[in-house]
Design an enzyme around this catalytic site. Structure first.
Site, mmCIF file in Angstrom:
data_model
loop_
_atom_site.group_PDB
_atom_site.id
_atom_site.type_symbol
_atom_site.label_atom_id
_atom_site.label_comp_id
_atom_site.label_asym_id
_atom_site.label_seq_id
_atom_site.Cartn_x
_atom_site.Cartn_y
_atom_site.Cartn_z
ATOM 1 C CG ASP A 45 -35.932 9.882 -78.008
ATOM 2 O OD1 ASP A 45 -35.952 11.133 -78.026
ATOM 3 O OD2 ASP A 45 -36.362 9.211 -77.038
ATOM 4 C CB SER A 46 -36.457 14.437 -81.837
ATOM 5 O OG SER A 46 -35.096 14.650 -82.134
ATOM 6 C CG ASP A 84 -32.248 10.931 -76.725
ATOM 7 O OD1 ASP A 84 -31.973 11.188 -75.535
ATOM 8 O OD2 ASP A 84 -32.981 11.643 -77.420
ATOM 9 C CE LYS A 112 -31.530 14.122 -74.765
ATOM 10 N NZ LYS A 112 -32.897 13.606 -74.659
ATOM 11 C CD GLU A 114 -37.227 11.350 -72.683
ATOM 12 O OE1 GLU A 114 -38.327 11.020 -72.213
ATOM 13 O OE2 GLU A 114 -37.071 11.719 -73.858
ATOM 14 C CD GLU A 181 -38.514 18.650 -74.545
ATOM 15 O OE1 GLU A 181 -37.695 17.714 -74.505
ATOM 16 O OE2 GLU A 181 -39.385 18.744 -75.424
#
Ligand code: KIV
Length: 265
Positions: A45-46, A84, A112, A114, A181
């Protein structure tokens, strides 16, 4: 390189070999990264920042990630594709199953999310439904507003112990990969040693099983901000393919990342 799967990555890690990951958002980069031997591609999602120009990942939607996952899948024949789950797309188990289904049908082979141990039920439900998952811990960019900025996490003893406990709980719940991270090097080492699933690092030092970078960062295309864990592989390379091959070689040999690319405390 043969097609990478969860089992081939686990085999690499069991042999003590480091594996590579790069973010990819489209067909062309997906093909390029395949040809350079990158084992896993992250449709991160960057893209909200690198492709869409937002100042965080929060505006990114499931439809955005699905669109880019389809493009990456079109160019991919060898890497394992991780997609993501965007901000607020997995706040209940039902939402997580529905949105992970959309991403898997777009071409993802793992999703993925978070978070931490509170995702255990979601991880188990995804696994039961055939969806492998990676849990992104430490500096989780979707929580930037809660953190008050992009700050290194796990710096106190309590916070470091909580990361280790969360990692163990998530492995028990069925998480297939973990991603750390921006945590201190020693904390990343402790987490990696505490679990048997592969751990990917970014800004987490040299001791994790795999490494990931945002592709635009390692190709020197990030004009906004360059955190200390980024290495611009274009500086010593005549073209992008050589830069990516050097990234793969340096991760495999342990030349990248060094402790200087991480945080000592
Ligand atoms: O979205 C992304 O690119 C990521 C990496 C920074 C790990 O989550």
């Amino acid at each position: 390189m043969k097609k990478q799967t969860l089992s081939t990555i686990n085999q690499l890690v069991a042999k003590g070999e480091k594996f590579t990951c790069l973010t990819a958002y489209d067909y062309t980069f997906s093909k390029l990264f395949n040809s350079c031997g990158v084992e896993t591609l992250l449709v991160g999602d960057s893209l909200g920042m690198t492709v869409q120009g937002h100042n965080s990942t929060i505006p990114v939607t499931v439809a955005d990630i699905a669109y880019h996952t389809r493009a990456v899948a079109q160019g991919n024949s060898t890497a394992l594709i991780i997609a993501d789950m965007p901000f607020m797309s997995f706040q209940t188990v039902e939402e997580a199953l529905k949105n992970a289904g959309t991403l898997m049908q777009a071409g993802a082979e793992m999703v993925k999310l978070e978070g931490g141990a509170w995702l255990a039920d979601t991880v188990t439900a995804l696994g039961r439904n055939g969806v492998p998952c990676c849990i992104h811990m430490g500096l989780t960019p979707q929580s930037v507003n809660k953190f008050g900025g992009y700050k290194v996490q796990g710096r106190t003893l309590d916070a470091a112990e909580a990361l280790v406990a969360d990692a163990i709980a998530l492995e028990k719940a069925g998480a297939d990969f973990l991603l750390l991270e921006c945590v201190p090097v020693a904390v990343a080492k402790k987490v990696t040693e505490a679990v048997s699933v592969p751990v990917i690092g970014i800004g987490a030092g040299p001791d994790t099983d795999g490494q990931v970078l945002v592709c635009y960062d390692m190709l020197g295309l990030n004009l906004d901000h360059n955190p200390r864990f980024v290495k611009n592989f274009m500086i010593d390379a005549p073209d992008m393919a050589t830069a990516v091959q050097n990234y793969v070689a340096e991760v495999k040999s342990g030349a990248f990342p060094t402790e200087a690319h991480g945080y000592l405390s």
